[in-house]
Design an enzyme around this catalytic site. Structure first.
Site, PDB file in Angstrom:
ATOM      1  N   ARG A 171       1.295  -1.171   4.881  1.00  0.00           N
ATOM      2  CA  ARG A 171       1.903  -1.996   3.838  1.00  0.00           C
ATOM      3  C   ARG A 171       0.968  -3.124   3.367  1.00  0.00           C
ATOM      4  O   ARG A 171       0.891  -3.443   2.189  1.00  0.00           O
ATOM      5  CB  ARG A 171       3.173  -2.610   4.433  1.00  0.00           C
ATOM      6  CG  ARG A 171       3.774  -3.801   3.695  1.00  0.00           C
ATOM      7  CD  ARG A 171       4.954  -4.301   4.525  1.00  0.00           C
ATOM      8  NE  ARG A 171       5.482  -5.570   4.086  1.00  0.00           N
ATOM      9  CZ  ARG A 171       6.569  -5.710   3.328  1.00  0.00           C
ATOM     10  NH1 ARG A 171       7.207  -4.648   2.874  1.00  0.00           N
ATOM     11  NH2 ARG A 171       7.017  -6.908   3.012  1.00  0.00           N
ATOM     12  N   GLU A 202      12.035  -2.551  -7.973  1.00  0.00           N
ATOM     13  CA  GLU A 202      12.039  -1.593  -6.859  1.00  0.00           C
ATOM     14  C   GLU A 202      12.474  -0.231  -7.381  1.00  0.00           C
ATOM     15  O   GLU A 202      13.614  -0.058  -7.816  1.00  0.00           O
ATOM     16  CB  GLU A 202      13.013  -2.046  -5.753  1.00  0.00           C
ATOM     17  CG  GLU A 202      12.668  -3.381  -5.119  1.00  0.00           C
ATOM     18  CD  GLU A 202      11.553  -3.306  -4.078  1.00  0.00           C
ATOM     19  OE1 GLU A 202      11.095  -2.194  -3.761  1.00  0.00           O
ATOM     20  OE2 GLU A 202      11.148  -4.389  -3.601  1.00  0.00           O
ATOM     21  N   ALA A 231       0.794  -1.222   0.000  1.00  0.00           N
ATOM     22  CA  ALA A 231       0.000   0.000   0.000  1.00  0.00           C
ATOM     23  C   ALA A 231       0.834   1.284   0.000  1.00  0.00           C
ATOM     24  O   ALA A 231       0.534   2.231  -0.710  1.00  0.00           O
ATOM     25  CB  ALA A 231      -0.924  -0.017   1.218  1.00  0.00           C
ATOM     26  N   ARG A 232       1.858   1.329   0.802  1.00  0.00           N
ATOM     27  CA  ARG A 232       2.573   2.594   1.023  1.00  0.00           C
ATOM     28  C   ARG A 232       3.538   2.954  -0.103  1.00  0.00           C
ATOM     29  O   ARG A 232       4.107   4.043  -0.103  1.00  0.00           O
ATOM     30  CB  ARG A 232       3.365   2.493   2.318  1.00  0.00           C
ATOM     31  CG  ARG A 232       4.458   1.419   2.288  1.00  0.00           C
ATOM     32  CD  ARG A 232       4.963   1.164   3.683  1.00  0.00           C
ATOM     33  NE  ARG A 232       5.933   0.074   3.754  1.00  0.00           N
ATOM     34  CZ  ARG A 232       6.357  -0.447   4.903  1.00  0.00           C
ATOM     35  NH1 ARG A 232       5.892   0.006   6.040  1.00  0.00           N
ATOM     36  NH2 ARG A 232       7.243  -1.414   4.905  1.00  0.00           N
ATOM     37  N   HIS A 236       7.378  -2.036  -7.124  1.00  0.00           N
ATOM     38  CA  HIS A 236       7.438  -1.734  -5.693  1.00  0.00           C
ATOM     39  C   HIS A 236       8.402  -0.578  -5.472  1.00  0.00           C
ATOM     40  O   HIS A 236       9.041  -0.094  -6.386  1.00  0.00           O
ATOM     41  CB  HIS A 236       7.969  -2.956  -4.923  1.00  0.00           C
ATOM     42  CG  HIS A 236       6.988  -4.078  -4.824  1.00  0.00           C
ATOM     43  ND1 HIS A 236       6.390  -4.433  -3.650  1.00  0.00           N
ATOM     44  CD2 HIS A 236       6.503  -4.930  -5.768  1.00  0.00           C
ATOM     45  CE1 HIS A 236       5.579  -5.463  -3.862  1.00  0.00           C
ATOM     46  NE2 HIS A 236       5.626  -5.787  -5.146  1.00  0.00           N
ATOM     47  N   ARG A 252       3.702 -11.870   0.445  1.00  0.00           N
ATOM     48  CA  ARG A 252       4.147 -13.102   1.108  1.00  0.00           C
ATOM     49  C   ARG A 252       3.051 -14.163   1.052  1.00  0.00           C
ATOM     50  O   ARG A 252       3.193 -15.218   1.632  1.00  0.00           O
ATOM     51  CB  ARG A 252       4.483 -12.838   2.599  1.00  0.00           C
ATOM     52  CG  ARG A 252       5.571 -11.799   2.857  1.00  0.00           C
ATOM     53  CD  ARG A 252       6.946 -12.283   2.434  1.00  0.00           C
ATOM     54  NE  ARG A 252       8.001 -11.321   2.779  1.00  0.00           N
ATOM     55  CZ  ARG A 252       8.293 -10.233   2.080  1.00  0.00           C
ATOM     56  NH1 ARG A 252       7.603  -9.962   0.965  1.00  0.00           N
ATOM     57  NH2 ARG A 252       9.258  -9.418   2.459  1.00  0.00           N
TER      58      ARG A 252
HETATM   59 ZN    ZN Z   1       6.901  -3.662  -1.792  1.00  0.00          ZN
END
Ligand code: ZN
Ligand code: NAG
Length: 434
Positions: free
Chosen positions: A243, A390, A190-191, A314, A263
Protein backbone atom coordinates in the site's frame (compact mmCIF):
# COMPACT_ATOMS: atom_id res chain seq x y z
CA UNK A 1 14.03 -34.93 -26.72
CA UNK A 2 16.15 -31.88 -26.03
CA UNK A 3 13.15 -29.76 -26.79
CA UNK A 4 11.02 -31.79 -24.50
CA UNK A 5 13.52 -31.42 -21.66
CA UNK A 6 13.77 -27.74 -22.38
CA UNK A 7 10.05 -27.27 -22.13
CA UNK A 8 9.95 -29.25 -18.91
CA UNK A 9 12.67 -27.02 -17.59
CA UNK A 10 10.84 -23.86 -18.68
CA UNK A 11 7.66 -25.19 -17.17
CA UNK A 12 9.35 -25.72 -13.83
CA UNK A 13 11.04 -22.34 -13.88
CA UNK A 14 7.75 -20.60 -14.65
CA UNK A 15 5.96 -22.70 -12.09
CA UNK A 16 8.58 -21.89 -9.50
CA UNK A 17 8.47 -18.15 -10.19
CA UNK A 18 4.68 -18.11 -10.01
CA UNK A 19 4.74 -20.04 -6.77
CA UNK A 20 7.47 -18.03 -5.16
CA UNK A 21 5.76 -14.79 -6.06
CA UNK A 22 3.03 -14.87 -3.47
CA UNK A 23 4.96 -16.83 -0.91
CA UNK A 24 4.81 -13.93 1.53
CA UNK A 25 1.04 -14.44 1.71
CA UNK A 26 1.00 -18.15 2.28
CA UNK A 27 -1.42 -18.83 5.10
CA UNK A 28 -2.62 -15.22 5.39
CA UNK A 29 -6.33 -15.29 6.14
CA UNK A 30 -9.02 -12.79 5.34
CA UNK A 31 -11.50 -12.03 8.11
CA UNK A 32 -14.87 -10.40 8.22
CA UNK A 33 -15.39 -8.80 11.63
CA UNK A 34 -18.75 -7.57 12.89
CA UNK A 35 -18.81 -4.79 15.47
CA UNK A 36 -21.99 -4.71 17.54
CA UNK A 37 -21.35 -1.23 18.91
CA UNK A 38 -19.00 1.76 18.73
CA UNK A 39 -16.70 0.37 21.42
CA UNK A 40 -16.20 -2.86 19.54
CA UNK A 41 -15.56 -0.96 16.30
CA UNK A 42 -12.95 1.23 18.01
CA UNK A 43 -11.32 -1.81 19.52
CA UNK A 44 -11.14 -3.69 16.22
CA UNK A 45 -9.81 -0.71 14.26
CA UNK A 46 -7.30 0.08 16.99
CA UNK A 47 -5.77 -3.37 16.69
CA UNK A 48 -3.85 -2.24 13.61
CA UNK A 49 -1.62 -0.21 15.90
CA UNK A 50 -0.85 -3.26 18.03
CA UNK A 51 -0.69 -6.28 15.74
CA UNK A 52 0.75 -6.25 12.20
CA UNK A 53 -2.60 -6.78 10.54
CA UNK A 54 -3.88 -5.05 7.44
CA UNK A 55 -7.33 -3.49 7.65
CA UNK A 56 -8.88 -3.31 4.18
CA UNK A 57 -12.21 -2.01 5.44
CA UNK A 58 -12.58 -0.45 8.87
CA UNK A 59 -15.36 -1.84 10.98
CA UNK A 60 -18.27 0.31 12.01
CA UNK A 61 -21.72 -0.50 13.28
CA UNK A 62 -23.18 -0.50 9.74
CA UNK A 63 -20.39 -2.27 7.95
CA UNK A 64 -18.34 -5.34 8.77
CA UNK A 65 -14.60 -4.82 8.87
CA UNK A 66 -12.41 -6.73 6.40
CA UNK A 67 -8.98 -7.59 7.68
CA UNK A 68 -6.00 -9.47 6.31
CA UNK A 69 -4.10 -11.32 9.03
CA UNK A 70 -0.66 -12.96 8.64
CA UNK A 71 -0.44 -16.65 9.43
CA UNK A 72 1.59 -16.18 12.59
CA UNK A 73 -0.84 -13.55 13.93
CA UNK A 74 -4.09 -15.47 13.50
CA UNK A 75 -4.23 -16.89 17.01
CA UNK A 76 -3.31 -13.62 18.60
CA UNK A 77 -5.87 -11.79 16.49
CA UNK A 78 -8.69 -14.21 17.19
CA UNK A 79 -7.90 -14.23 20.90
CA UNK A 80 -8.06 -10.44 20.98
CA UNK A 81 -11.46 -10.43 19.27
CA UNK A 82 -12.78 -13.15 21.53
CA UNK A 83 -11.63 -11.31 24.64
CA UNK A 84 -13.95 -8.46 23.64
CA UNK A 85 -16.76 -10.71 22.43
CA UNK A 86 -16.39 -9.48 18.82
CA UNK A 87 -17.84 -11.79 16.19
CA UNK A 88 -15.72 -12.78 13.22
CA UNK A 89 -15.70 -15.13 10.27
CA UNK A 90 -12.82 -16.37 8.18
CA UNK A 91 -13.69 -15.46 4.60
CA UNK A 92 -10.58 -16.82 2.92
CA UNK A 93 -8.36 -19.34 4.65
CA UNK A 94 -5.31 -18.84 2.46
CA UNK A 95 -5.14 -15.63 0.49
CA UNK A 96 -2.27 -16.89 -1.62
CA UNK A 97 -4.63 -19.05 -3.63
CA UNK A 98 -6.65 -15.97 -4.52
CA UNK A 99 -3.54 -14.13 -5.64
CA UNK A 100 -2.52 -16.97 -7.92
CA UNK A 101 -5.98 -16.96 -9.44
CA UNK A 102 -5.72 -13.24 -10.10
CA UNK A 103 -2.43 -13.73 -11.95
CA UNK A 104 -4.07 -16.29 -14.19
CA UNK A 105 -7.03 -14.05 -14.91
CA UNK A 106 -4.91 -10.99 -15.67
CA UNK A 107 -2.68 -13.04 -17.93
CA UNK A 108 -5.71 -13.70 -20.13
CA UNK A 109 -6.24 -10.00 -20.62
CA UNK A 110 -3.25 -9.75 -22.93
CA UNK A 111 -5.13 -11.81 -25.46
CA UNK A 112 -8.16 -9.56 -25.78
CA UNK A 113 -7.25 -5.89 -25.83
CA UNK A 114 -9.79 -3.54 -27.33
CA UNK A 115 -8.88 -2.24 -30.75
CA UNK A 116 -7.28 1.20 -30.58
CA UNK A 117 -5.65 1.31 -33.99
CA UNK A 118 -7.81 4.22 -35.18
CA UNK A 119 -6.06 6.50 -32.67
CA UNK A 120 -2.64 6.38 -34.29
CA UNK A 121 -0.34 6.54 -31.27
CA UNK A 122 -0.68 2.90 -30.30
CA UNK A 123 -3.18 3.99 -27.69
CA UNK A 124 -3.14 1.85 -24.58
CA UNK A 125 -6.19 -0.33 -24.16
CA UNK A 126 -7.73 1.10 -21.02
CA UNK A 127 -9.32 -2.26 -20.19
CA UNK A 128 -5.99 -3.65 -19.01
CA UNK A 129 -3.77 -3.06 -16.01
CA UNK A 130 -0.51 -1.59 -17.29
CA UNK A 131 2.84 -1.50 -15.55
CA UNK A 132 4.71 1.71 -14.71
CA UNK A 133 7.08 1.70 -17.70
CA UNK A 134 4.29 1.16 -20.18
CA UNK A 135 2.29 4.09 -18.81
CA UNK A 136 5.35 6.30 -18.47
CA UNK A 137 6.26 5.72 -22.10
CA UNK A 138 2.65 6.22 -23.20
CA UNK A 139 2.46 9.69 -21.66
CA UNK A 140 5.52 10.74 -23.66
CA UNK A 141 4.15 9.26 -26.87
CA UNK A 142 0.81 11.01 -26.43
CA UNK A 143 2.49 14.36 -25.92
CA UNK A 144 4.64 13.82 -29.03
CA UNK A 145 1.67 12.83 -31.11
CA UNK A 146 -0.55 15.73 -29.95
CA UNK A 147 1.81 18.66 -29.40
CA UNK A 148 -0.95 21.26 -29.66
CA UNK A 149 -3.02 19.69 -26.93
CA UNK A 150 -0.84 17.59 -24.66
CA UNK A 151 2.31 18.38 -22.67
CA UNK A 152 4.12 15.85 -20.53
CA UNK A 153 5.84 17.08 -17.38
CA UNK A 154 7.77 15.51 -14.57
CA UNK A 155 6.50 16.22 -11.09
CA UNK A 156 9.75 14.89 -9.63
CA UNK A 157 11.19 11.53 -8.69
CA UNK A 158 9.98 8.78 -6.39
CA UNK A 159 12.03 7.52 -3.46
CA UNK A 160 13.70 4.90 -5.68
CA UNK A 161 14.22 7.45 -8.46
CA UNK A 162 11.37 6.71 -10.85
CA UNK A 163 10.08 9.69 -12.75
CA UNK A 164 6.55 10.73 -11.80
CA UNK A 165 5.07 12.12 -14.98
CA UNK A 166 1.80 13.88 -15.55
CA UNK A 167 -0.03 15.27 -18.55
CA UNK A 168 -1.27 18.79 -19.07
CA UNK A 169 -4.12 18.82 -21.55
CA UNK A 170 -5.10 22.24 -22.85
CA UNK A 171 -6.26 23.81 -26.11
CA UNK A 172 -4.58 27.05 -25.02
CA UNK A 173 -1.28 25.76 -23.64
CA UNK A 174 -2.41 26.48 -20.07
CA UNK A 175 -2.09 30.20 -20.82
CA UNK A 176 -5.74 31.20 -20.57
CA UNK A 177 -5.97 31.94 -16.88
CA UNK A 178 -9.75 32.22 -16.96
CA UNK A 179 -10.05 28.52 -17.57
CA UNK A 180 -10.49 26.35 -14.51
CA UNK A 181 -8.11 23.43 -13.99
CA UNK A 182 -9.19 19.91 -13.09
CA UNK A 183 -6.54 17.71 -11.44
CA UNK A 184 -6.99 13.92 -11.46
CA UNK A 185 -4.61 11.38 -9.98
CA UNK A 186 -4.44 7.69 -9.15
CA UNK A 187 -2.27 5.01 -7.55
CA UNK A 188 -1.19 6.94 -4.47
CA UNK A 189 -1.92 3.63 -2.74
CA UNK A 190 0.04 1.02 -4.62
CA UNK A 191 -2.34 -1.94 -4.50
CA UNK A 192 -5.41 -0.04 -5.67
CA UNK A 193 -4.81 -1.02 -9.27
CA UNK A 194 -8.31 -0.35 -10.49
CA UNK A 195 -7.71 3.39 -10.03
CA UNK A 196 -5.39 3.38 -13.04
CA UNK A 197 -8.07 2.87 -15.72
CA UNK A 198 -9.92 5.89 -14.27
CA UNK A 199 -7.14 8.30 -15.14
CA UNK A 200 -6.19 6.49 -18.36
CA UNK A 201 -9.77 6.55 -19.60
CA UNK A 202 -10.03 10.27 -18.81
CA UNK A 203 -6.94 10.82 -20.96
CA UNK A 204 -8.61 8.77 -23.68
CA UNK A 205 -11.76 10.89 -23.61
CA UNK A 206 -9.85 14.17 -23.59
CA UNK A 207 -7.22 13.43 -26.23
CA UNK A 208 -8.07 10.44 -28.42
CA UNK A 209 -11.77 9.74 -28.48
CA UNK A 210 -13.20 13.14 -27.71
CA UNK A 211 -16.97 13.14 -27.48
CA UNK A 212 -17.42 16.18 -25.20
CA UNK A 213 -15.60 19.02 -26.92
CA UNK A 214 -16.68 21.60 -24.37
CA UNK A 215 -14.78 19.76 -21.64
CA UNK A 216 -11.60 19.94 -23.71
CA UNK A 217 -12.08 23.54 -24.85
CA UNK A 218 -13.20 25.13 -21.61
CA UNK A 219 -11.06 23.36 -19.03
CA UNK A 220 -7.34 22.74 -18.57
CA UNK A 221 -6.55 19.27 -17.25
CA UNK A 222 -3.75 17.82 -15.15
CA UNK A 223 -3.67 14.03 -15.03
CA UNK A 224 -1.19 12.03 -12.99
CA UNK A 225 -1.79 8.28 -13.39
CA UNK A 226 0.90 6.76 -11.12
CA UNK A 227 1.54 8.81 -8.00
CA UNK A 228 3.42 6.04 -6.18
CA UNK A 229 5.40 4.15 -8.84
CA UNK A 230 7.78 2.32 -6.47
CA UNK A 231 4.96 0.89 -4.41
CA UNK A 232 2.97 0.12 -7.55
CA UNK A 233 5.80 -1.85 -9.14
CA UNK A 234 6.44 -3.64 -5.86
CA UNK A 235 2.78 -4.65 -5.75
CA UNK A 236 3.28 -6.28 -9.15
CA UNK A 237 6.60 -7.94 -8.57
CA UNK A 238 6.64 -8.97 -4.91
CA UNK A 239 3.77 -8.10 -2.63
CA UNK A 240 0.32 -7.70 -4.19
CA UNK A 241 -1.16 -5.90 -1.21
CA UNK A 242 1.60 -3.33 -0.87
CA UNK A 243 0.00 0.00 0.00
CA UNK A 244 2.74 2.45 1.00
CA UNK A 245 5.75 3.87 -0.81
CA UNK A 246 9.15 2.10 -0.56
CA UNK A 247 10.98 4.40 1.88
CA UNK A 248 13.73 2.50 3.65
CA UNK A 249 15.85 3.38 6.67
CA UNK A 250 12.92 3.55 9.04
CA UNK A 251 13.73 0.54 11.19
CA UNK A 252 16.79 -1.47 12.04
CA UNK A 253 17.67 -3.72 9.11
CA UNK A 254 14.68 -2.38 7.17
CA UNK A 255 12.38 -4.86 8.83
CA UNK A 256 9.56 -2.42 8.10
CA UNK A 257 9.46 -0.30 4.96
CA UNK A 258 7.26 2.43 3.57
CA UNK A 259 5.18 5.47 4.43
CA UNK A 260 1.44 5.69 3.86
CA UNK A 261 1.42 8.61 1.42
CA UNK A 262 -2.27 9.22 2.04
CA UNK A 263 -1.38 10.09 5.67
CA UNK A 264 1.73 12.16 4.84
CA UNK A 265 0.21 15.42 3.58
CA UNK A 266 0.40 18.47 5.81
CA UNK A 267 -3.18 18.64 7.00
CA UNK A 268 -3.87 17.73 10.62
CA UNK A 269 -0.78 15.59 10.10
CA UNK A 270 -0.26 12.84 12.67
CA UNK A 271 -3.58 13.29 14.47
CA UNK A 272 -5.35 10.20 13.09
CA UNK A 273 -2.64 7.94 11.66
CA UNK A 274 0.18 5.80 12.97
CA UNK A 275 3.68 6.68 14.15
CA UNK A 276 4.82 3.06 13.84
CA UNK A 277 6.66 2.28 10.57
CA UNK A 278 5.49 -1.33 10.83
CA UNK A 279 1.84 -0.39 10.37
CA UNK A 280 -0.02 0.24 7.10
CA UNK A 281 -0.97 3.78 8.12
CA UNK A 282 2.48 5.03 9.11
CA UNK A 283 2.41 8.78 8.45
CA UNK A 284 6.17 9.29 7.97
CA UNK A 285 8.74 11.13 10.06
CA UNK A 286 7.14 14.48 9.31
CA UNK A 287 4.49 15.98 7.03
CA UNK A 288 5.68 15.88 3.42
CA UNK A 289 8.68 13.77 4.37
CA UNK A 290 8.21 11.76 1.17
CA UNK A 291 9.24 12.68 -2.37
CA UNK A 292 5.95 11.32 -3.72
CA UNK A 293 3.80 13.67 -1.63
CA UNK A 294 6.18 16.55 -2.34
CA UNK A 295 5.64 15.91 -6.05
CA UNK A 296 1.90 16.32 -5.67
CA UNK A 297 2.26 19.36 -3.45
CA UNK A 298 4.40 20.97 -6.16
CA UNK A 299 1.59 20.61 -8.71
CA UNK A 300 -1.13 21.68 -6.27
CA UNK A 301 0.82 24.72 -5.17
CA UNK A 302 1.77 25.73 -8.71
CA UNK A 303 -1.84 25.76 -9.88
CA UNK A 304 -3.61 26.34 -6.56
CA UNK A 305 -5.43 29.44 -7.74
CA UNK A 306 -6.75 27.72 -10.87
CA UNK A 307 -7.55 24.18 -9.75
CA UNK A 308 -11.28 24.02 -9.06
CA UNK A 309 -11.70 20.27 -8.92
CA UNK A 310 -9.31 17.68 -7.51
CA UNK A 311 -10.08 13.97 -7.51
CA UNK A 312 -7.76 11.33 -6.08
CA UNK A 313 -8.84 7.84 -7.22
CA UNK A 314 -8.61 5.01 -4.74
CA UNK A 315 -10.31 1.70 -4.08
CA UNK A 316 -12.42 0.40 -2.57
CA UNK A 317 -15.93 1.08 -1.23
CA UNK A 318 -17.99 2.89 -3.94
CA UNK A 319 -17.71 6.29 -2.29
CA UNK A 320 -17.17 9.93 -3.08
CA UNK A 321 -15.63 11.47 0.02
CA UNK A 322 -14.90 15.05 1.04
CA UNK A 323 -13.10 16.70 3.95
CA UNK A 324 -12.04 16.76 6.50
CA UNK A 325 -10.87 13.47 7.90
CA UNK A 326 -11.36 14.68 11.47
CA UNK A 327 -15.04 15.44 10.94
CA UNK A 328 -14.58 19.20 10.62
CA UNK A 329 -16.59 20.39 7.60
CA UNK A 330 -15.26 22.86 5.01
CA UNK A 331 -17.31 26.05 4.64
CA UNK A 332 -18.68 24.79 1.30
CA UNK A 333 -19.58 21.32 2.58
CA UNK A 334 -23.11 21.63 1.20
CA UNK A 335 -21.77 22.31 -2.29
CA UNK A 336 -19.32 19.44 -1.98
CA UNK A 337 -22.16 17.18 -1.00
CA UNK A 338 -24.40 18.43 -3.80
CA UNK A 339 -21.76 17.93 -6.50
CA UNK A 340 -20.80 14.58 -5.01
CA UNK A 341 -24.40 13.39 -5.08
CA UNK A 342 -24.83 14.53 -8.69
CA UNK A 343 -21.67 12.67 -9.63
CA UNK A 344 -22.83 9.55 -7.80
CA UNK A 345 -26.22 9.61 -9.51
CA UNK A 346 -24.59 9.83 -12.92
CA UNK A 347 -22.26 6.97 -12.07
CA UNK A 348 -25.01 4.81 -10.63
CA UNK A 349 -26.84 5.01 -13.98
CA UNK A 350 -24.12 2.99 -15.65
CA UNK A 351 -22.71 1.03 -12.74
CA UNK A 352 -22.96 -2.73 -12.66
CA UNK A 353 -26.14 -3.97 -11.03
CA UNK A 354 -24.22 -6.22 -8.68
CA UNK A 355 -22.24 -3.29 -7.25
CA UNK A 356 -23.67 -1.07 -4.54
CA UNK A 357 -24.78 2.50 -5.22
CA UNK A 358 -22.12 5.09 -4.53
CA UNK A 359 -22.21 6.78 -1.13
CA UNK A 360 -21.34 10.46 -0.76
CA UNK A 361 -20.20 12.11 2.43
CA UNK A 362 -17.58 13.45 4.74
CA UNK A 363 -14.59 11.15 5.22
CA UNK A 364 -14.95 10.95 8.99
CA UNK A 365 -18.69 10.42 9.14
CA UNK A 366 -18.85 8.06 6.16
CA UNK A 367 -15.72 6.09 6.91
CA UNK A 368 -13.26 6.72 9.70
CA UNK A 369 -10.95 9.31 11.18
CA UNK A 370 -7.87 9.97 9.11
CA UNK A 371 -5.33 12.76 8.84
CA UNK A 372 -2.79 13.82 6.23
CA UNK A 373 -4.82 12.79 3.17
CA UNK A 374 -4.32 14.22 -0.32
CA UNK A 375 -7.83 15.57 -0.87
CA UNK A 376 -7.90 17.13 2.60
CA UNK A 377 -4.65 18.93 1.85
CA UNK A 378 -6.07 20.20 -1.44
CA UNK A 379 -9.23 21.35 0.31
CA UNK A 380 -7.13 22.98 3.00
CA UNK A 381 -5.11 25.09 0.57
CA UNK A 382 -8.30 26.40 -0.98
CA UNK A 383 -9.16 24.07 -3.84
CA UNK A 384 -12.93 24.33 -3.67
CA UNK A 385 -14.04 20.88 -4.80
CA UNK A 386 -11.77 18.14 -3.60
CA UNK A 387 -12.67 14.46 -3.40
CA UNK A 388 -11.22 11.10 -2.57
CA UNK A 389 -13.04 8.75 -4.89
CA UNK A 390 -13.28 5.08 -3.90
CA UNK A 391 -14.05 2.76 -6.80
CA UNK A 392 -16.18 -0.33 -6.12
CA UNK A 393 -14.81 -3.41 -4.45
CA UNK A 394 -13.88 -6.15 -6.85
CA UNK A 395 -15.80 -9.33 -6.38
CA UNK A 396 -12.62 -11.33 -6.43
CA UNK A 397 -12.64 -14.71 -7.86
CA UNK A 398 -13.70 -17.48 -5.56
CA UNK A 399 -15.10 -15.42 -2.72
CA UNK A 400 -17.70 -12.70 -2.44
CA UNK A 401 -16.55 -9.19 -1.97
CA UNK A 402 -12.84 -9.30 -2.24
CA UNK A 403 -11.53 -5.82 -2.50
CA UNK A 404 -8.36 -5.08 -4.39
CA UNK A 405 -8.00 -8.07 -6.68
CA UNK A 406 -8.98 -6.93 -10.11
CA UNK A 407 -11.91 -8.39 -12.00
CA UNK A 408 -10.87 -8.50 -15.61
CA UNK A 409 -14.20 -7.40 -17.00
CA UNK A 410 -14.38 -4.49 -14.60
CA UNK A 411 -11.18 -2.72 -15.67
CA UNK A 412 -12.78 -0.94 -18.60
CA UNK A 413 -15.91 -0.31 -16.59
CA UNK A 414 -13.85 1.36 -13.85
CA UNK A 415 -12.66 3.91 -16.38
CA UNK A 416 -16.09 4.46 -17.85
CA UNK A 417 -17.92 4.94 -14.59
CA UNK A 418 -15.27 7.22 -13.13
CA UNK A 419 -15.57 9.32 -16.28
CA UNK A 420 -19.32 9.76 -15.69
CA UNK A 421 -18.45 11.25 -12.31
CA UNK A 422 -15.58 13.37 -13.60
CA UNK A 423 -17.80 14.84 -16.33
CA UNK A 424 -20.45 15.96 -13.86
CA UNK A 425 -17.88 17.49 -11.51
CA UNK A 426 -16.02 19.21 -14.35
CA UNK A 427 -19.17 20.63 -15.92
CA UNK A 428 -20.23 21.95 -12.56
CA UNK A 429 -17.04 23.83 -11.81
CA UNK A 430 -16.76 25.22 -15.31
CA UNK A 431 -20.35 26.43 -15.30
CA UNK A 432 -21.21 24.28 -18.32
CA UNK A 433 -24.31 22.84 -16.72
CA UNK A 434 -25.68 26.13 -15.35
ZN1 ZN B 1 -6.39 4.18 -1.04
C1 NAG C 1 -15.46 6.50 -28.18
O1 NAG C 1 -16.32 6.94 -27.14
C2 NAG C 1 -17.67 6.56 -27.33
C3 NAG C 1 -18.51 7.24 -26.26
O2 NAG C 1 -17.92 7.21 -25.01
C4 NAG C 1 -17.78 5.04 -27.30
O3 NAG C 1 -19.11 4.64 -27.46
C5 NAG C 1 -16.89 4.47 -28.39
O4 NAG C 1 -16.89 3.05 -28.31
C6 NAG C 1 -15.47 4.97 -28.26
N1 NAG C 1 -14.70 4.54 -29.39
C7 NAG C 1 -13.56 3.86 -29.30
C8 NAG C 1 -12.93 3.45 -30.57
O5 NAG C 1 -13.03 3.59 -28.24
Amino acid sequence: MANFLKSVFVFFVVFYVVCAKHEAYDGHAFYEVTAKNEDQAKFVNGLENQIPIDIFVYANTDRAGQILVPKEQKMNFEASLESMGVEYRVQVENIREQLELEDKILAQSTSEPIDRSTFGVQALPYNQIHRYEVVDDYLVRLANAHPNLVTVESAGKSFEGRDVKYLKISTTNFEDRRKPVVFLMSLLHAREWVGLPSTLYAIDKLVLNVTENDLVNNIDWIILPIANPDGYEFSHTVNRFWRKNRRTGLTHGDSCVGVDLHRNFDIFWGSASSSDPCTETFHGRSAFSEPETQNIRRILDAYANRIELFIDFHSYGSMILFGFGNGQLPANALTLNLIGVNMAQAIDKIKWDMKPDYTVGNIYYTRYAMSGGSSDYAQGIGIPISFTYELPAMRGIAVGNFGYLVELAFIGQAGEEAWEGIKVGAKFISGLNK
